[in-house]
Design a protein around this motif. Structure first.
Motif, PDB file in Angstrom:
ATOM      1  N   UNK A 263       0.541  -1.108   0.253  1.00 21.24           N
ATOM      2  CA  UNK A 263      -0.136   0.450   0.309  1.00 21.24           C
ATOM      3  C   UNK A 263       1.126   0.998   0.045  1.00 21.24           C
ATOM      4  N   UNK A 264       1.975   1.248   0.956  1.00 19.20           N
ATOM      5  CA  UNK A 264       3.153   2.337   0.757  1.00 19.20           C
ATOM      6  C   UNK A 264       4.027   2.099  -0.222  1.00 19.20           C
ATOM      7  N   UNK A 265       3.546   1.334  -1.010  1.00 17.38           N
ATOM      8  CA  UNK A 265       4.684   1.213  -2.248  1.00 17.38           C
ATOM      9  C   UNK A 265       6.622   0.765  -2.169  1.00 17.38           C
ATOM     10  N   UNK A 266       6.529  -0.155  -1.083  1.00 16.95           N
ATOM     11  CA  UNK A 266       7.191   0.019  -0.725  1.00 16.95           C
ATOM     12  C   UNK A 266       8.638  -1.944   0.375  1.00 16.95           C
ATOM     13  N   UNK A 267       9.458  -2.543  -0.051  1.00 10.83           N
ATOM     14  CA  UNK A 267       9.346  -3.504   0.224  1.00 10.83           C
ATOM     15  C   UNK A 267       9.166  -4.748  -0.867  1.00 10.83           C
ATOM     16  N   UNK A 268       9.773  -5.773  -0.490  1.00 10.42           N
ATOM     17  CA  UNK A 268      10.049  -6.664  -1.363  1.00 10.42           C
ATOM     18  C   UNK A 268       9.626  -7.788  -0.856  1.00 10.42           C
ATOM     19  N   UNK A 269       8.580  -9.225  -1.037  1.00 11.01           N
ATOM     20  CA  UNK A 269       8.316 -10.218  -0.971  1.00 11.01           C
ATOM     21  C   UNK A 269       9.443 -10.243  -0.070  1.00 11.01           C
ATOM     22  N   UNK A 270       8.801 -11.252   1.111  1.00 10.98           N
ATOM     23  CA  UNK A 270       9.523 -11.717   2.672  1.00 10.98           C
ATOM     24  C   UNK A 270      10.607 -10.544   2.880  1.00 10.98           C
ATOM     25  N   UNK A 271      10.833  -9.495   2.795  1.00  8.87           N
ATOM     26  CA  UNK A 271      12.209  -8.837   3.205  1.00  8.87           C
ATOM     27  C   UNK A 271      10.990  -7.637   3.186  1.00  8.87           C
ATOM     28  N   UNK A 272      10.837  -6.829   4.535  1.00 11.72           N
ATOM     29  CA  UNK A 272       9.595  -5.472   4.395  1.00 11.72           C
ATOM     30  C   UNK A 272      10.863  -4.763   5.481  1.00 11.72           C
ATOM     31  N   UNK A 273      11.325  -3.143   5.001  1.00 10.19           N
ATOM     32  CA  UNK A 273      12.156  -2.323   5.160  1.00 10.19           C
ATOM     33  C   UNK A 273      11.127  -1.569   5.643  1.00 10.19           C
ATOM     34  N   UNK A 274      10.884  -0.804   7.645  1.00  2.00           N
ATOM     35  CA  UNK A 274       9.717  -0.265   7.833  1.00  2.00           C
ATOM     36  C   UNK A 274      11.101   1.170   8.655  1.00  2.00           C
ATOM     37  N   UNK A 275      10.736   2.342   8.546  1.00  2.00           N
ATOM     38  CA  UNK A 275      11.250   3.273   9.586  1.00  2.00           C
ATOM     39  C   UNK A 275      10.590   3.941   9.968  1.00  2.00           C
ATOM     40  N   UNK A 276      10.347   4.294  11.733  1.00  2.00           N
ATOM     41  CA  UNK A 276      10.088   5.503  12.144  1.00  2.00           C
ATOM     42  C   UNK A 276      10.354   6.347  12.466  1.00  2.00           C
ATOM     43  N   UNK A 277      10.024   7.836  12.248  1.00  2.00           N
ATOM     44  CA  UNK A 277      10.272   9.079  11.826  1.00  2.00           C
ATOM     45  C   UNK A 277      11.088   9.529  12.382  1.00  2.00           C
TER      46      UNK A 277
END
Length: 297
Positions: A263-277
């Motif tokens: 939904x956010x338009x990022x990440x790849x299957x099996x691995x997602x990068x999430x950053x806090x503020x």
């Protein structure tokens, strides 16, 4: 399901849906930092290449050090790492580590009984906080209205040392893991939006200036505080200190994270990068079968 019931269920079934795999730090002096974590904390070298060192326990890498001598030196008042918490398998292990610390002159910054755990605190040579701890049995944790009782009380250090049976510390034993990561943030509501809202963790404790988050009825896998960092701006990178936390998720949690990433338009299957503020990066990947059945407490 209430947190108390969930904790009991997880303990009975050994069912885990989240584990912290590895903490990655950027450092100025790779050799000094590697030697500190090996000699003082007891982690074993598990691989090295130019500019990078891996350390861990048993067969698991728990800490990755990346050298960048040009990185800005992080201030203790900005967002980032408060401490990496290494969870030992048993109380006797903590007793043996304390005996080792006393014999080698390790400087501690604290030793506390948190009701759910017993913990000692220290800093590495570049100012990154470390907690070494052992859990009390999960059946003894006190839950009310979905929150677990935690406090900061005096640890009975002599009794913990006695639990080690007078045996020598021989390094972090197999079964040692990163039990939780405690972060410094600029504001608690924004941290809660990330760790509870987007990562899907439960809020398990609200403490003055801090919030604690977990999965599977554990007391906490992450914590966020503003004790030194209230109002902190996003980190100016590259800097020393926390680079990323690698988090392993069970299938349902990973699928939910993948949907959010799409939904956010990022990440790849099996691995997602999430950053806090504040620029703290979580790298999310699949939980291996060997860690999906690990009883808490």
């Amino acid at each position: 399901m209430s947190s108390a019931v969930q904790a009991a269920s997880s303990l009975a079934t050994g069912r885990t849906t989240l584990a912290i795999e590895r903490v990655v730090l950027t450092v100025h002096d790779l050799v000094a930092m590697r030697d500190f974590y090996r000699q003082t904390v007891g982690l074993e070298p598990m691989g090295e290449e130019p500019g990078t060192a891996l350390l861990g326990a048993g067969s698991r890498v728990l800490l990755e050090l990346r050298e960048d001598r040009s990185a800005r030196r992080r201030s203790g008042r900005e967002a980032g790492l408060f401490h990496t918490a290494f969870l030992l398998p048993g109380r006797g292990d903590l007793g043996r580590w304390l005996r080792h610390a006393a014999a080698t002159g390790v400087r501690l910054s604290g030793a506390s009984d948190h009701l759910v755990s017993e913990a000692v605190y220290l800093d590495d040579p570049e100012g990154n906080g470390i907690e070494i701890y052992v859990d009390r049995p999960a059946a003894s944790w006190r839950w009310q209205d979905g929150l677990v009782a935690m406090a900061t009380e005096r640890m009975d250090v002599d009794d913990v040392i006695a639990s080690g049976g007078g045996q020598d510390w021989r390094g972090a034993p197999d079964g040692t893991v990163v039990g939780h990561v405690h972060l410094q943030v600029g504001a608690l509501p924004a941290a809660e939006e990330i760790y509870a809202g987007r990562l899907g963790l439960d809020v398990t404790c609200r403490y003055p200036g801090a919030v604690f988050f977990s999965a599977d009825g554990y007391h906490h896998h992450f914590a966020a505080n503003i004790w030194n960092s209230r109002g902190a701006e996003p980190r100016a990178l590259p800097s020393t200190g926390l680079t990323e936390v690698r988090v392993a998720l069970g299938p349902a949690r990973l699928a939910a994270a993948e949907r959010l990433a799409e939904q956010a338009g990022g990440g790849t299957p099996g691995q997602i990068v999430l950053s806090d503020p504040w620029g703290t990066k979580l790298v999310l990947g699949p939980l291996d079968a060997g860690r999906q059945h690990h009883a808490i407490g």
